[in-house]
Design a protein around this motif. Structure first.
Motif, PDB file in Angstrom:
ATOM      1  N   UNK A 107       0.789  -1.235   0.000  1.00 15.50           N
ATOM      2  CA  UNK A 107       0.000   0.000   0.000  1.00 15.50           C
ATOM      3  C   UNK A 107       0.821   1.284   0.000  1.00 15.50           C
ATOM      4  N   UNK A 108       2.004   1.305   0.527  1.00 16.26           N
ATOM      5  CA  UNK A 108       2.798   2.549   0.584  1.00 16.26           C
ATOM      6  C   UNK A 108       3.941   2.569  -0.426  1.00 16.26           C
ATOM      7  N   UNK A 109       4.001   1.606  -1.330  1.00 21.53           N
ATOM      8  CA  UNK A 109       5.110   1.552  -2.278  1.00 21.53           C
ATOM      9  C   UNK A 109       5.191   2.763  -3.195  1.00 21.53           C
ATOM     10  N   UNK A 110       4.092   3.444  -3.432  1.00 19.60           N
ATOM     11  CA  UNK A 110       4.130   4.638  -4.283  1.00 19.60           C
ATOM     12  C   UNK A 110       5.073   5.688  -3.713  1.00 19.60           C
ATOM     13  N   UNK A 111       5.320   5.642  -2.414  1.00 18.50           N
ATOM     14  CA  UNK A 111       6.210   6.626  -1.783  1.00 18.50           C
ATOM     15  C   UNK A 111       7.650   6.507  -2.280  1.00 18.50           C
ATOM     16  N   UNK A 112       8.044   5.311  -2.702  1.00 17.96           N
ATOM     17  CA  UNK A 112       9.407   5.157  -3.224  1.00 17.96           C
ATOM     18  C   UNK A 112       9.609   5.968  -4.496  1.00 17.96           C
ATOM     19  N   UNK A 113       8.564   6.115  -5.294  1.00 21.39           N
ATOM     20  CA  UNK A 113       8.681   6.836  -6.564  1.00 21.39           C
ATOM     21  C   UNK A 113       9.166   8.264  -6.348  1.00 21.39           C
ATOM     22  N   UNK A 114       8.740   8.891  -5.272  1.00 20.17           N
ATOM     23  CA  UNK A 114       9.122  10.289  -5.047  1.00 20.17           C
ATOM     24  C   UNK A 114      10.603  10.446  -4.707  1.00 20.17           C
ATOM     25  N   UNK A 115      11.264   9.363  -4.322  1.00 27.86           N
ATOM     26  CA  UNK A 115      12.683   9.446  -3.985  1.00 27.86           C
ATOM     27  C   UNK A 115      13.571   9.573  -5.215  1.00 27.86           C
ATOM     28  N   UNK A 116      13.093   9.128  -6.371  1.00 26.83           N
ATOM     29  CA  UNK A 116      13.955   9.087  -7.555  1.00 26.83           C
ATOM     30  C   UNK A 116      14.475  10.470  -7.944  1.00 26.83           C
ATOM     31  N   UNK A 117      13.813  11.500  -7.536  1.00 29.69           N
ATOM     32  CA  UNK A 117      14.285  12.861  -7.823  1.00 29.69           C
ATOM     33  C   UNK A 117      15.618  13.150  -7.154  1.00 29.69           C
ATOM     34  N   UNK A 118      15.928  12.373  -6.139  1.00 30.66           N
ATOM     35  CA  UNK A 118      17.156  12.585  -5.380  1.00 30.66           C
ATOM     36  C   UNK A 118      18.259  11.606  -5.770  1.00 30.66           C
ATOM     37  N   UNK A 119      17.971  10.681  -6.675  1.00 29.63           N
ATOM     38  CA  UNK A 119      18.974   9.702  -7.091  1.00 29.63           C
ATOM     39  C   UNK A 119      19.756  10.257  -8.277  1.00 29.63           C
ATOM     40  N   UNK A 120      21.062   9.998  -8.285  1.00 26.84           N
ATOM     41  CA  UNK A 120      21.928  10.541  -9.327  1.00 26.84           C
ATOM     42  C   UNK A 120      22.722   9.456 -10.060  1.00 26.84           C
ATOM     43  N   UNK A 121      22.522   8.222  -9.693  1.00 24.15           N
ATOM     44  CA  UNK A 121      23.290   7.125 -10.281  1.00 24.15           C
ATOM     45  C   UNK A 121      22.658   6.667 -11.594  1.00 24.15           C
ATOM     46  N   UNK A 122      23.351   6.828 -12.717  1.00 26.94           N
ATOM     47  CA  UNK A 122      22.801   6.393 -14.005  1.00 26.94           C
ATOM     48  C   UNK A 122      22.497   4.891 -14.023  1.00 26.94           C
ATOM     49  N   UNK A 123      23.237   4.107 -13.267  1.00 26.05           N
ATOM     50  CA  UNK A 123      22.986   2.666 -13.207  1.00 26.05           C
ATOM     51  C   UNK A 123      21.596   2.380 -12.636  1.00 26.05           C
ATOM     52  N   UNK A 124      21.184   3.162 -11.640  1.00 24.26           N
ATOM     53  CA  UNK A 124      19.837   2.998 -11.089  1.00 24.26           C
ATOM     54  C   UNK A 124      18.791   3.193 -12.179  1.00 24.26           C
ATOM     55  N   UNK A 125      18.910   4.263 -12.943  1.00 28.89           N
ATOM     56  CA  UNK A 125      17.920   4.542 -13.983  1.00 28.89           C
ATOM     57  C   UNK A 125      17.980   3.516 -15.106  1.00 28.89           C
ATOM     58  N   UNK A 126      19.158   2.988 -15.376  1.00 28.87           N
ATOM     59  CA  UNK A 126      19.270   1.909 -16.356  1.00 28.87           C
ATOM     60  C   UNK A 126      18.513   0.673 -15.871  1.00 28.87           C
ATOM     61  N   UNK A 127      18.663   0.361 -14.586  1.00 29.07           N
ATOM     62  CA  UNK A 127      17.955  -0.799 -14.023  1.00 29.07           C
ATOM     63  C   UNK A 127      16.444  -0.591 -14.043  1.00 29.07           C
ATOM     64  N   UNK A 128      15.988   0.622 -13.762  1.00 34.25           N
ATOM     65  CA  UNK A 128      14.547   0.911 -13.840  1.00 34.25           C
ATOM     66  C   UNK A 128      14.074   0.767 -15.283  1.00 34.25           C
ATOM     67  N   UNK A 129      14.850   1.296 -16.215  1.00 29.54           N
ATOM     68  CA  UNK A 129      14.509   1.167 -17.638  1.00 29.54           C
ATOM     69  C   UNK A 129      14.399  -0.307 -18.032  1.00 29.54           C
ATOM     70  N   UNK A 130      15.301  -1.127 -17.533  1.00 32.63           N
ATOM     71  CA  UNK A 130      15.257  -2.565 -17.807  1.00 32.63           C
ATOM     72  C   UNK A 130      13.963  -3.178 -17.282  1.00 32.63           C
ATOM     73  N   UNK A 131      13.509  -2.705 -16.130  1.00 35.64           N
ATOM     74  CA  UNK A 131      12.272  -3.241 -15.553  1.00 35.64           C
ATOM     75  C   UNK A 131      11.033  -2.887 -16.381  1.00 35.64           C
ATOM     76  N   UNK A 132      11.134  -1.896 -17.246  1.00 36.64           N
ATOM     77  CA  UNK A 132       9.990  -1.565 -18.104  1.00 36.64           C
ATOM     78  C   UNK A 132       9.736  -2.662 -19.137  1.00 36.64           C
ATOM     79  N   UNK A 133      10.648  -3.627 -19.231  1.00 38.01           N
ATOM     80  CA  UNK A 133      10.493  -4.775 -20.134  1.00 38.01           C
ATOM     81  C   UNK A 133      10.264  -6.078 -19.385  1.00 38.01           C
ATOM     82  N   UNK A 134       9.992  -5.999 -18.086  1.00 34.63           N
ATOM     83  CA  UNK A 134       9.793  -7.197 -17.263  1.00 34.63           C
ATOM     84  C   UNK A 134       8.581  -7.996 -17.741  1.00 34.63           C
ATOM     85  N   UNK A 135       8.595  -9.278 -17.453  1.00 35.04           N
ATOM     86  CA  UNK A 135       7.468 -10.147 -17.807  1.00 35.04           C
ATOM     87  C   UNK A 135       6.202  -9.773 -17.035  1.00 35.04           C
TER      88      UNK A 135
END
Length: 99
Positions: free
Chosen positions: A33-61
Motif C-alpha cells: 500500500x505505501x510503495x508509491x512513496x518510493x517513486x518520489x525518492x527518484x528525484x534525489x537519485x543521481x546514479x545512471x545505473x539505477x535509472x538503467x535498471x529501472x529502464x530494464x524493468x519496463x520490459x519485465x514479464x
C-alpha cells in the motif's frame, strides 16, 4: 515516515545506494500500500545505473513491474509534480491501465 522525510529533505549521499536498492526491490515485488512513496525518492537519485535498471524493468514479464517502473521514470522526468497515491492512480487511468 522515513521515506517522506527523505522525499522532503533529500537523500544523503551515503544512503542513496541503499535507498536505490530498496526502490528497485519495491518495483519488483508484489505491490504494498505505501510503495508509491518510493517513486518520489527518484528525484534525489543521481546514479545512471539505477535509472538503467529501472529502464530494464519496463520490459519485465510482470505487467505490474513494468507499470511501476514506467511510473518511476515518469516521476523522474516530471520533478515538479507531487507524487501521491492518487497521482499513481491518475497516471494509471491516463494511460488506460489498471493496477
Amino acid at each position: 515516515m522515513l521515506l517522506h522525510r527523505f522525499r522532503r529533505a533529500g537523500v544523503p549521499k551515503g544512503v542513496e545506494p541503499q535507498l536505490a536498492e530498496l526502490t528497485l526491490a519495491a518495483l519488483r515485488r508484489p505491490y504494498r500500500c505505501k510503495d508509491w512513496r518510493y517513486a518520489s525518492l527518484v528525484r534525489h537519485f543521481h546514479d545512471p545505473l539505477f535509472f538503467h535498471e529501472v529502464e530494464t524493468l519496463t520490459y519485465a514479464d510482470d505487467p505490474h513491474v513494468r507499470l511501476r517502473a514506467q511510473f518511476v521514470l515518469h516521476v523522474a522526468e516530471h520533478p515538479e509534480r507531487n507524487v501521491t497515491r492518487v497521482s499513481w492512480r491518475r497516471w494509471l487511468d491516463a494511460n488506460q491501465l489498471t493496477a
